[in-house]
Structures are given as structure tokens and as C-alpha cells.
Scaffold this active site. Structure first.
Site, PDB file in Angstrom:
ATOM      1  N   LYS A   1       1.115  -1.385  -0.106  1.00 52.15           N
ATOM      2  CA  LYS A   1       0.352  -0.177   0.061  1.00 52.15           C
ATOM      3  C   LYS A   1       1.120   1.198   0.521  1.00 52.15           C
ATOM      4  O   LYS A   1       0.915   2.268  -0.766  1.00 52.15           O
ATOM      5  CB  LYS A   1      -1.121  -0.316   1.297  1.00 52.15           C
ATOM      6  CG  LYS A   1      -2.218  -0.557   1.536  1.00 52.15           C
ATOM      7  CD  LYS A   1      -3.008  -0.788   0.521  1.00 52.15           C
ATOM      8  CE  LYS A   1      -4.119  -1.521   0.627  1.00 52.15           C
ATOM      9  NZ  LYS A   1      -4.786  -2.239   1.522  1.00 52.15           N
TER      10      LYS A   1
ATOM     11  N   ALA B   1      -0.671  -2.169   8.276  1.00 54.33           N
ATOM     12  CA  ALA B   1      -1.613  -2.775   9.204  1.00 54.33           C
ATOM     13  C   ALA B   1      -2.879  -2.655   8.269  1.00 54.33           C
ATOM     14  O   ALA B   1      -2.643  -1.502   6.822  1.00 54.33           O
ATOM     15  CB  ALA B   1      -1.932  -2.363  10.171  1.00 54.33           C
TER      16      ALA B   1
ATOM     17  N   ASN C   1      -2.400  -9.792   8.855  1.00 52.62           N
ATOM     18  CA  ASN C   1      -1.277  -8.528   9.102  1.00 52.62           C
ATOM     19  C   ASN C   1      -1.450  -7.880  10.366  1.00 52.62           C
ATOM     20  O   ASN C   1      -0.115  -7.675  10.974  1.00 52.62           O
ATOM     21  CB  ASN C   1      -2.095  -8.325   7.744  1.00 52.62           C
ATOM     22  CG  ASN C   1      -2.040  -8.778   6.399  1.00 52.62           C
ATOM     23  OD1 ASN C   1      -1.321  -9.849   6.172  1.00 52.62           O
ATOM     24  ND2 ASN C   1      -2.502  -7.562   5.325  1.00 52.62           N
TER      25      ASN C   1
ATOM     26  N   TYR D   1     -11.712  -5.410  12.459  1.00 47.06           N
ATOM     27  CA  TYR D   1     -10.297  -4.650  12.309  1.00 47.06           C
ATOM     28  C   TYR D   1      -9.567  -3.959  13.540  1.00 47.06           C
ATOM     29  O   TYR D   1      -8.910  -4.560  13.942  1.00 47.06           O
ATOM     30  CB  TYR D   1     -10.938  -3.477  11.622  1.00 47.06           C
ATOM     31  CG  TYR D   1      -9.155  -2.210  11.724  1.00 47.06           C
ATOM     32  CD1 TYR D   1      -8.321  -2.499  11.271  1.00 47.06           C
ATOM     33  CD2 TYR D   1     -10.186  -0.986  12.227  1.00 47.06           C
ATOM     34  CE1 TYR D   1      -7.373  -1.037  11.541  1.00 47.06           C
ATOM     35  CE2 TYR D   1      -9.155   0.118  12.275  1.00 47.06           C
ATOM     36  CZ  TYR D   1      -7.928   0.142  11.880  1.00 47.06           C
ATOM     37  OH  TYR D   1      -7.527   0.532  12.045  1.00 47.06           O
TER      38      TYR D   1
ATOM     39  N   LYS E   1      -6.245  -4.797  16.497  1.00 43.01           N
ATOM     40  CA  LYS E   1      -5.656  -4.194  17.045  1.00 43.01           C
ATOM     41  C   LYS E   1      -6.291  -4.179  18.463  1.00 43.01           C
ATOM     42  O   LYS E   1      -4.572  -3.957  18.747  1.00 43.01           O
ATOM     43  CB  LYS E   1      -6.418  -2.619  16.659  1.00 43.01           C
ATOM     44  CG  LYS E   1      -6.026  -2.533  15.388  1.00 43.01           C
ATOM     45  CD  LYS E   1      -4.615  -2.295  14.717  1.00 43.01           C
ATOM     46  CE  LYS E   1      -4.398  -1.361  13.813  1.00 43.01           C
ATOM     47  NZ  LYS E   1      -2.609  -1.444  13.321  1.00 43.01           N
TER      48      LYS E   1
ATOM     49  N   PHE F   1      -8.115   8.509  15.898  1.00 45.55           N
ATOM     50  CA  PHE F   1      -9.502   8.914  15.459  1.00 45.55           C
ATOM     51  C   PHE F   1      -9.667   8.875  14.333  1.00 45.55           C
ATOM     52  O   PHE F   1      -8.335   7.999  13.447  1.00 45.55           O
ATOM     53  CB  PHE F   1     -10.196   9.273  16.388  1.00 45.55           C
ATOM     54  CG  PHE F   1     -10.182   9.468  18.027  1.00 45.55           C
ATOM     55  CD1 PHE F   1      -8.796   9.015  18.139  1.00 45.55           C
ATOM     56  CD2 PHE F   1     -12.355   9.321  17.850  1.00 45.55           C
ATOM     57  CE1 PHE F   1      -9.904   8.225  20.216  1.00 45.55           C
ATOM     58  CE2 PHE F   1     -12.126   8.443  19.134  1.00 45.55           C
ATOM     59  CZ  PHE F   1     -10.799   8.079  20.141  1.00 45.55           C
TER      60      PHE F   1
ATOM     61  N   HIS G   1     -11.296   6.896   2.545  1.00 44.22           N
ATOM     62  CA  HIS G   1     -11.361   7.671   3.452  1.00 44.22           C
ATOM     63  C   HIS G   1     -12.099   9.267   3.381  1.00 44.22           C
ATOM     64  O   HIS G   1     -12.582   9.497   2.135  1.00 44.22           O
ATOM     65  CB  HIS G   1     -10.478   8.156   4.503  1.00 44.22           C
ATOM     66  CG  HIS G   1     -10.242   7.192   5.297  1.00 44.22           C
ATOM     67  ND1 HIS G   1      -8.906   5.838   4.695  1.00 44.22           N
ATOM     68  CD2 HIS G   1     -10.401   6.521   7.044  1.00 44.22           C
ATOM     69  CE1 HIS G   1      -9.520   4.813   5.663  1.00 44.22           C
ATOM     70  NE2 HIS G   1      -9.638   5.356   6.855  1.00 44.22           N
TER      71      HIS G   1
ATOM     72  N   ILE H   1     -23.495  10.926   1.318  1.00 40.96           N
ATOM     73  CA  ILE H   1     -23.773  10.963   2.557  1.00 40.96           C
ATOM     74  C   ILE H   1     -24.298   9.796   3.171  1.00 40.96           C
ATOM     75  O   ILE H   1     -25.121   9.267   3.089  1.00 40.96           O
ATOM     76  CB  ILE H   1     -24.344  11.889   3.062  1.00 40.96           C
ATOM     77  CG1 ILE H   1     -24.083  13.794   2.818  1.00 40.96           C
ATOM     78  CG2 ILE H   1     -24.535  12.324   4.475  1.00 40.96           C
ATOM     79  CD1 ILE H   1     -24.663  14.968   3.103  1.00 40.96           C
TER      80      ILE H   1
ATOM     81  N   ARG I   1     -17.292  13.380  12.764  1.00 40.60           N
ATOM     82  CA  ARG I   1     -16.041  12.855  14.014  1.00 40.60           C
ATOM     83  C   ARG I   1     -14.923  13.369  14.364  1.00 40.60           C
ATOM     84  O   ARG I   1     -14.779  14.778  14.123  1.00 40.60           O
ATOM     85  CB  ARG I   1     -15.583  11.665  12.030  1.00 40.60           C
ATOM     86  CG  ARG I   1     -16.217  10.233  12.501  1.00 40.60           C
ATOM     87  CD  ARG I   1     -16.133   9.926  12.624  1.00 40.60           C
ATOM     88  NE  ARG I   1     -16.402   8.271  12.480  1.00 40.60           N
ATOM     89  CZ  ARG I   1     -18.194   8.164  12.730  1.00 40.60           C
ATOM     90  NH1 ARG I   1     -19.049   8.715  12.859  1.00 40.60           N
ATOM     91  NH2 ARG I   1     -18.762   7.068  12.262  1.00 40.60           N
TER      92      ARG I   1
END
Ligand code: UFG
Length: 329
Positions: free
Chosen positions: A37, A80, A97, A146, A150, A174, A194, A212, A226
Site C-alpha cells: 500500500k 496494517a 496482518n 479490524y 488491534k 481517531f 476515507h 452521505i 467525527r
């Protein structure tokens, strides 16, 4: 002065942290990235002098060679898989991973006597927020693979410290966003995953419209809220965290956000203002698994590290927009 191996240093947050380390500290940096990536260029544009090793973090023999060859004192781990949706579709990839390979990385560190670790964790370890703002004591009840992958590493690190003396700084991001002010590095995932990158693609005309996800959340304007935190503010927190760990020889964990929330609609309005493009926006169904609000309580980082996020939504979108228009990778 420490010798630091940055695993995933050619990726988004990794490359910004490498740049910060090179520009603001005396530490010696080595980057290891498998380039699945990340981008080789993201390291080259920071400095031609940074040793680069292409390899997988789960390849213990290669990692041990790198740790010995460069006499590494501390490992920072950014490599990650990070998408909530894909973690639900393909959990095996996330456990492999994000957990199993980290276990191998830590085994290599133990074999080579490397005792310090900086770990990129996520707000996703908390699951649905039970409080207005999420501090480090908030219950950790992740709702997707996910977040669970973690959190498993967070637990492993606590056990490894007790048993093997490996110290760690756990940093829970965040919504990481924005790009370096120089315009030479930024977020580069294809396709973009994102919100801000997606919105700016619409501003560029690469994407027809923005959808949205849900318009009747219990928030002031009905869209999700957010905590957007600039990648260079995150980079600075990594350096403050590792300096404290090295000087006090102890572990710590910090939630990293700005402490204030912006809605999806506010982000879109800011992107329209800064780009001058009035791209189409529609309201679609809510995305499964999205909490309405996700805001950090980062007082611990402010208090213990003296960390103060400097960039607000305007700078975040402005730097991301600059990057999107001129990016070279
Ligand atoms: N959104 C849209 N339209 C889009 C894309 C996103 O409305 O096209 C909304 C999402 O519903 C969400 C907000 O924009 O409300 C932000 O979405 P992102 O996908 O950019 O980021 P997330 O909030 O889903 O992800 C963040 C971190 C993850 C972490 C997660 C925890 O990036 O690492 O929070 O919930 F796991």
C-alpha cells in the site's frame, strides 16, 4: 539518539512520521515496507539518505537481519490493514496482518534484544461510544475484526511487557487526515477509502458525486460526527510518546484526536469552500457499523506529553486539497 526502524514507513501516517523524525530529531531512521500500500517515493522525497528495506513485517528472519544490521533500539509499527468494511468481509486477512505478523515482529525484536515499540492502534478498539468523549479508560468492546485485531495486539503488548520487558507506546488514532504542508507527501490509497479523500475526488471531478451515509443521525445536522486529526499532529505525538518512553523507560497509551467533532456535512462544506467547486451531494443509506459520533478525549496526551494538536478542519482540508491537486504518487 536512537536507531529507529519504521515498519510501514512508506505508508500514509508512517511517511509523515518519518519526515517528522528526520526534520525534528537526531534519531537515525530505517524504513521497512512491503510496498503493498505504501510508496517508495514517499520515503525518497523526505530524504535520499534514509535506508529502505523492502520486506514483510511477518518475515522474522529478514526483520532480525535488519534489526541487527542497523543496531535498532526501537521499532515503530504502521503496517496494517485499516478498513473496517473489508475487515468484516475478510477477517482472516486482518488477523493475519494485524495480529499474527505483529507477533512475529515482536518475536524478532525479542531475539535481537530490542525493547521498545510504538504501536498504531485505533478508535475502533472502543466499539460503540458509551460516553460523549472517549478517553483511555473507556470500555474496549470492538464491533468489527479490524478493531479486534488491534485490541489483541494491545493485550499482547501488556503481557509481553510483564513477561519479557518490552515497553510500548500505544497510540489510538481517531480520524487521521490531511497532508504535509510541503505538498510532497499525503494520503494515497487507490481507490480512496476515507471521507476527505473521497470528497476531494468529487471536487477534482474524478468522482461524480459524494454520498452521505445516513441523513437522520441524532446529530445537529443529521450526518455523522467525527474527530478529524491532522496527520502531522499525529506524527508529533509519536515522537513525544517515544521520547517519554525512552527517558522514563515505561509504557503508556494515548487516545489521539482533536477533542472536537465535525459532521460529514461540515467537511463537505469546507471542501466546497476551499476548492471553489460545487460538486453534487446526495444522502444515501447509513453504513452498517458507523457510530453517530466518535470524539476523543485526549487530555492524557496533553497532560503527559505536552501534545497540542495545531491544525483544525480548515488546515486539514486545505493541505489535503493541495496534495490531491499536485500529488505525484
Ligand atoms: N462517509 C460518508 N460518505 C463517504 C465516506 C464516508 O458519509 O463516502 C462518512 C462515514 O459514514 C463516517 C465519516 O464519513 O461517518 C468518516 O468515514 P471514514 O470512512 O473516513 O472513517 P471512519 O470514521 O469510518 O473510520 C475511522 C478510522 C478507522 C476507525 C474507525 C472507527 O479511519 O481507522 O474510525 O469507527 F476504525
Amino acid at each position: 539518539m536512537a536507531n529507529i526502524l519504521v515498519v510501514g514507513g512508506a505508508g500514509y501516517i508512517g511517511s509523515h512520521t518519518v519526515r517528522y523524525l528526520v526534520q525534528h530529531t537526531d534519531h537515525k531512521v530505517v524504513v521497512c515496507d512491503d510496498l503493498s500500500k505504501g510508496h517508495r517515493q514517499a520515503v525518497e522525497v523526505v530524504s535520499a539518505d534514509i535506508p529502505f528495506e523492502q520486506g514483510d513485517l511477518g518475515d522474522g528472519d529478514n526483520i532480525e537481519r535488519i534489526l541487527r544490521q542497523y543496531r535498532i533500539d526501537l521499532v515503530m509499527h504502521f503496517a496494517a490493514s485499516i478498513e473496517v468494511g473489508s475487515s468484516v468481509a475478510d477477517p482472516a486477512c486482518y488477523y493475519e496482518n494485524n495480529f499474527i505478523k505483529v507477533q512475529r515482529l515482536l518475536a524478532a525484536m525479542r531475539n535481537c534484544g530490542v525493547e521498545y515499540f510504538v504501536f498504531s492502534s485505533t478508535a475502533a478498539v472502543f466499539g460503540d461510544p458509551k460516553a460523549e468523549k472517549i478517553d483511555e479508560l473507556h470500555p474496549q468492546l470492538p464491533i468489527n475484526p479490524y478493531g479486534r485485531s488491534k485490541l489483541m495486539v494491545e493485550w499482547m503488548l501488556k503481557d509481553y511487557e510483564l513477561a519479557y520487558g518490552i515497553k510500548s507506546v500505544i497510540l489510538r488514532y481517531f480520524n487521521a487526515c490531511g497532508a504535509d504542508e510541503s505538498g510532497v507527501i499525503g494520503q494515497s490509497y487507490q481507490p480512496p477509502t476515507h471521507l476527505i479523500s473521497i470528497v476531494l475526488e468529487a471536487a477534482l471531478g474524478v468522482r461524480e458525486k459524494v454520498t452521505i451515509y445516513g441523513g437522520d443521525w441524532k446529530t445537529p445536522d443529521g450526518s455523522c460526527v467525527r474527530d478529524f486529526i491532522h496527520v502531522n499532529d499525529l506524527a508529533e505525538a509519536h515522537i513525544l510518546g517515544l521520547e517519554k518512553m525512552l527517558s522514563e523507560n515505561r509504557s503508556a497509551d494515548y487516545n489521539l484526536g482533536s477533542g472536537s467533532g465535525y459532521s460529514v456535512r461540515e467537511v463537505i462544506a469546507k471542501a466546497k469552500e476551499l476548492s471553489g467547486v460545487d460538486f453534487p451531494v446526495e444522502v444515501g443509506p447509513a453504513r452498517p457499523g458507523d457510530p453517530a459520533r466518535l470524539i476523543a478525549e485526549s487530555d492524557k496526551a496533553r497532560r503527559e506529553l505536552g501534545w497540542e494538536p495545531k491544525r483544525r478542519l480548515h488546515e486539514i482540508v486545505a493541505t489535503a486539497w493541495n496534495w490531491e491537486q499536485h500529488k505525484t504518487f
